[in-house]
Design a protein around this motif. Sequence first.
Motif, PDB file in Angstrom:
ATOM      1  N   SER A 136       0.827  -1.207   0.000  1.00 35.89           N
ATOM      2  CA  SER A 136       0.000   0.000   0.000  1.00 35.89           C
ATOM      3  C   SER A 136       0.863   1.259   0.000  1.00 35.89           C
ATOM      4  O   SER A 136       0.648   2.179  -0.789  1.00 35.89           O
ATOM      5  N   VAL A 137       1.857   1.275   0.858  1.00 39.44           N
ATOM      6  CA  VAL A 137       2.730   2.451   0.966  1.00 39.44           C
ATOM      7  C   VAL A 137       3.510   2.683  -0.327  1.00 39.44           C
ATOM      8  O   VAL A 137       3.615   3.818  -0.815  1.00 39.44           O
ATOM      9  N   LEU A 138       4.047   1.611  -0.912  1.00 39.01           N
ATOM     10  CA  LEU A 138       4.836   1.745  -2.130  1.00 39.01           C
ATOM     11  C   LEU A 138       3.983   2.210  -3.312  1.00 39.01           C
ATOM     12  O   LEU A 138       4.506   2.786  -4.273  1.00 39.01           O
ATOM     13  N   ALA A 139       2.668   2.004  -3.233  1.00 35.08           N
ATOM     14  CA  ALA A 139       1.757   2.478  -4.273  1.00 35.08           C
ATOM     15  C   ALA A 139       1.171   3.846  -3.920  1.00 35.08           C
ATOM     16  O   ALA A 139       0.181   4.266  -4.516  1.00 35.08           O
ATOM     17  N   GLN A 140       1.789   4.528  -2.960  1.00 38.69           N
ATOM     18  CA  GLN A 140       1.386   5.872  -2.515  1.00 38.69           C
ATOM     19  C   GLN A 140       0.069   5.856  -1.755  1.00 38.69           C
ATOM     20  O   GLN A 140      -0.645   6.849  -1.698  1.00 38.69           O
ATOM     21  N   GLY A 141      -0.229   4.706  -1.145  1.00 41.27           N
ATOM     22  CA  GLY A 141      -1.415   4.595  -0.326  1.00 41.27           C
ATOM     23  C   GLY A 141      -1.103   4.765   1.145  1.00 41.27           C
ATOM     24  O   GLY A 141      -0.002   5.189   1.518  1.00 41.27           O
ATOM     25  N   PRO A 142      -2.056   4.430   2.016  1.00 43.38           N
ATOM     26  CA  PRO A 142      -1.883   4.653   3.455  1.00 43.38           C
ATOM     27  C   PRO A 142      -0.907   3.676   4.088  1.00 43.38           C
ATOM     28  O   PRO A 142      -0.656   2.588   3.564  1.00 43.38           O
ATOM     29  N   ASP A 143      -0.336   4.096   5.213  1.00 42.79           N
ATOM     30  CA  ASP A 143       0.498   3.216   6.026  1.00 42.79           C
ATOM     31  C   ASP A 143      -0.136   3.062   7.390  1.00 42.79           C
ATOM     32  O   ASP A 143      -0.909   3.912   7.826  1.00 42.79           O
ATOM     33  N   TRP A 144       0.158   1.966   8.051  1.00 45.15           N
ATOM     34  CA  TRP A 144      -0.377   1.739   9.396  1.00 45.15           C
ATOM     35  C   TRP A 144       0.568   0.828  10.155  1.00 45.15           C
ATOM     36  O   TRP A 144       1.411   0.151   9.566  1.00 45.15           O
ATOM     37  N   LYS A 145       0.452   0.849  11.463  1.00 39.66           N
ATOM     38  CA  LYS A 145       1.259  -0.026  12.308  1.00 39.66           C
ATOM     39  C   LYS A 145       0.608  -1.405  12.319  1.00 39.66           C
ATOM     40  O   LYS A 145      -0.499  -1.573  12.821  1.00 39.66           O
ATOM     41  N   VAL A 146       1.297  -2.375  11.754  1.00 41.16           N
ATOM     42  CA  VAL A 146       0.736  -3.711  11.599  1.00 41.16           C
ATOM     43  C   VAL A 146       0.874  -4.507  12.888  1.00 41.16           C
ATOM     44  O   VAL A 146       1.989  -4.749  13.358  1.00 41.16           O
ATOM     45  N   PRO A 147      -0.240  -4.924  13.499  1.00 40.81           N
ATOM     46  CA  PRO A 147      -0.146  -5.816  14.660  1.00 40.81           C
ATOM     47  C   PRO A 147       0.491  -7.145  14.236  1.00 40.81           C
ATOM     48  O   PRO A 147       0.107  -7.725  13.227  1.00 40.81           O
ATOM     49  N   LEU A 148       1.456  -7.614  15.002  1.00 41.80           N
ATOM     50  CA  LEU A 148       2.223  -8.804  14.633  1.00 41.80           C
ATOM     51  C   LEU A 148       2.214  -9.831  15.763  1.00 41.80           C
ATOM     52  O   LEU A 148       1.890  -9.506  16.901  1.00 41.80           O
ATOM     53  N   GLY A 149       2.608 -11.047  15.428  1.00 36.51           N
ATOM     54  CA  GLY A 149       2.659 -12.130  16.403  1.00 36.51           C
ATOM     55  C   GLY A 149       1.820 -13.317  16.003  1.00 36.51           C
ATOM     56  O   GLY A 149       1.558 -14.209  16.819  1.00 36.51           O
ATOM     57  N   ARG A 150       1.391 -13.358  14.719  1.00 37.32           N
ATOM     58  CA  ARG A 150       0.614 -14.502  14.234  1.00 37.32           C
ATOM     59  C   ARG A 150       1.491 -15.738  14.114  1.00 37.32           C
ATOM     60  O   ARG A 150       2.679 -15.649  13.869  1.00 37.32           O
ATOM     61  N   LYS A 151       0.862 -16.896  14.266  1.00 34.97           N
ATOM     62  CA  LYS A 151       1.501 -18.161  13.956  1.00 34.97           C
ATOM     63  C   LYS A 151       0.919 -18.704  12.649  1.00 34.97           C
ATOM     64  O   LYS A 151      -0.152 -18.277  12.205  1.00 34.97           O
ATOM     65  N   ASP A 152       1.617 -19.660  12.064  1.00 36.02           N
ATOM     66  CA  ASP A 152       1.179 -20.270  10.818  1.00 36.02           C
ATOM     67  C   ASP A 152       0.332 -21.510  11.092  1.00 36.02           C
ATOM     68  O   ASP A 152       0.591 -22.255  12.043  1.00 36.02           O
ATOM     69  N   SER A 153      -0.638 -21.747  10.226  1.00 33.33           N
ATOM     70  CA  SER A 153      -1.521 -22.899  10.393  1.00 33.33           C
ATOM     71  C   SER A 153      -0.811 -24.196  10.037  1.00 33.33           C
ATOM     72  O   SER A 153       0.194 -24.213   9.321  1.00 33.33           O
ATOM     73  N   LEU A 154      -1.372 -25.276  10.514  1.00 31.66           N
ATOM     74  CA  LEU A 154      -0.894 -26.617  10.173  1.00 31.66           C
ATOM     75  C   LEU A 154      -1.771 -27.258   9.109  1.00 31.66           C
ATOM     76  O   LEU A 154      -1.525 -28.384   8.688  1.00 31.66           O
ATOM     77  N   THR A 155      -2.808 -26.522   8.696  1.00 29.40           N
ATOM     78  CA  THR A 155      -3.779 -27.067   7.739  1.00 29.40           C
ATOM     79  C   THR A 155      -4.174 -26.001   6.722  1.00 29.40           C
ATOM     80  O   THR A 155      -3.921 -24.808   6.909  1.00 29.40           O
ATOM     81  N   ALA A 156      -4.818 -26.463   5.660  1.00 24.29           N
ATOM     82  CA  ALA A 156      -5.468 -25.591   4.686  1.00 24.29           C
ATOM     83  C   ALA A 156      -6.907 -26.064   4.531  1.00 24.29           C
ATOM     84  O   ALA A 156      -7.271 -27.133   5.026  1.00 24.29           O
ATOM     85  N   ASN A 157      -7.739 -25.271   3.832  1.00 24.06           N
ATOM     86  CA  ASN A 157      -9.143 -25.660   3.689  1.00 24.06           C
ATOM     87  C   ASN A 157      -9.674 -25.183   2.335  1.00 24.06           C
ATOM     88  O   ASN A 157     -10.139 -24.057   2.198  1.00 24.06           O
ATOM     89  N   ARG A 158      -9.577 -26.058   1.348  1.00 26.89           N
ATOM     90  CA  ARG A 158     -10.023 -25.683   0.002  1.00 26.89           C
ATOM     91  C   ARG A 158     -11.533 -25.468  -0.034  1.00 26.89           C
ATOM     92  O   ARG A 158     -12.025 -24.594  -0.766  1.00 26.89           O
ATOM     93  N   THR A 159     -12.269 -26.231   0.756  1.00 26.32           N
ATOM     94  CA  THR A 159     -13.723 -26.072   0.781  1.00 26.32           C
ATOM     95  C   THR A 159     -14.110 -24.667   1.218  1.00 26.32           C
ATOM     96  O   THR A 159     -14.958 -24.014   0.594  1.00 26.32           O
ATOM     97  N   LEU A 160     -13.489 -24.181   2.285  1.00 28.73           N
ATOM     98  CA  LEU A 160     -13.783 -22.823   2.741  1.00 28.73           C
ATOM     99  C   LEU A 160     -13.328 -21.777   1.731  1.00 28.73           C
ATOM    100  O   LEU A 160     -13.969 -20.735   1.578  1.00 28.73           O
ATOM    101  N   ALA A 161     -12.230 -22.037   1.046  1.00 29.73           N
ATOM    102  CA  ALA A 161     -11.778 -21.095   0.018  1.00 29.73           C
ATOM    103  C   ALA A 161     -12.832 -20.968  -1.077  1.00 29.73           C
ATOM    104  O   ALA A 161     -13.102 -19.861  -1.569  1.00 29.73           O
ATOM    105  N   ASN A 162     -13.437 -22.068  -1.445  1.00 34.58           N
ATOM    106  CA  ASN A 162     -14.492 -22.026  -2.457  1.00 34.58           C
ATOM    107  C   ASN A 162     -15.754 -21.344  -1.942  1.00 34.58           C
ATOM    108  O   ASN A 162     -16.491 -20.726  -2.709  1.00 34.58           O
TER     109      ASN A 162
END
Length: 353
Positions: A136-162
């Motif tokens: 966003s910033v590099l495209a001249q859009g807004p910047d914000w303080k990104v909350p961090l500390g997420r973990k990565d999932s052990l699964t995916a869900n194609r059904t929910l994606a659809n």
Amino acid sequence: MGPLRMEVTLLCCVVVVLGALPFSSDAQLDPSFYRNTCPSVHSIVREVIRNVSKSDPRMLASLIRLHFHDCFVQGCDASILLNNTDTIVSEQEALPNINSIRGLDVVNQIKTAVENACPGVVSCADILTLAAEISSVLAQGPDWKVPLGRKDSLTANRTLANQNLPAPFFNLTLLKAAFAVQGLNTTDLVALSGAHTFGRAQCSTFVNRLYNFSNTGNPDPTLNTTYLQTLRAVCPNGGGGTNLTNFDPTTPDKFDKNYYSNLQVHKGLLQSDQELFSTIGADTIDIVNRFSSNQTLFFESFKAAMIKMGNIGVLTGSQGEIRKQCNFVNGNSAGLATLATKESSEDGLVSSI
């Protein structure tokens, strides 16, 4: 299947998952999460994206879209990055993603650079979130303080994606329902749709508006007639549907409020775009008008909506893991069925954002 039956079916698909999603908790997310463990993470991510965008400016829009496609499916957990394995059915081959999502290779570049500086510390989910803000910033859009500390999932869900990702032919009722499932309101919907102020889409996502809208044999009556002819020149009737056109014909690579100005003159590219302004009596019309006349208001609303979306269903603490490689869970590289590495040339093939 008739249009009405299709709409009802789609709405049911959207609503059926309501209550199944682990809604956002502000949990332990903090913009300074990596202050001591990886203080250079933001600058590392920025440098990779900046270099890539020099030769592919569309990548900025693609990375924001990749974050969106991740968060709307079991939360912002980098599940979209997981490849097919013996135990994982990848979301990358879901209808809204196949031949559509871009930026997977860029995320891997970022992950490699971050791992070299801070091994085993930064999650792929946080990389996706940071990449969206930096794009966003590099495209001249807004910047914000990104909350961090997420973990990565052990699964995916194609059904929910659809089921969960809104389609470019959704009307306003379906759009609102899809966003409500994620705990996002109407203002969030209109603000996040503003990401279509840059990037491109394939003809296949809107060609029905040009020649045979709702099986009438006529173009979408909400489409500007001059714009209609421009789009028909790019997307011939019966063509392959793979040609690309800009979401915003005025400033195609800049993040600004022109998306909303385009809607006001009936130049929204996707049906799901124009629905925000052309649905009679809709509460979204006033929001579009306000964003069109006040870019600061749009930017502030977009920032708030991105932070809110980025908190959907996050894994923190002892949940999930920090993947060593973003494409598969730790210890599961054996039997990896790597998807094609060729990056798609399309932005948002099926998703409306």
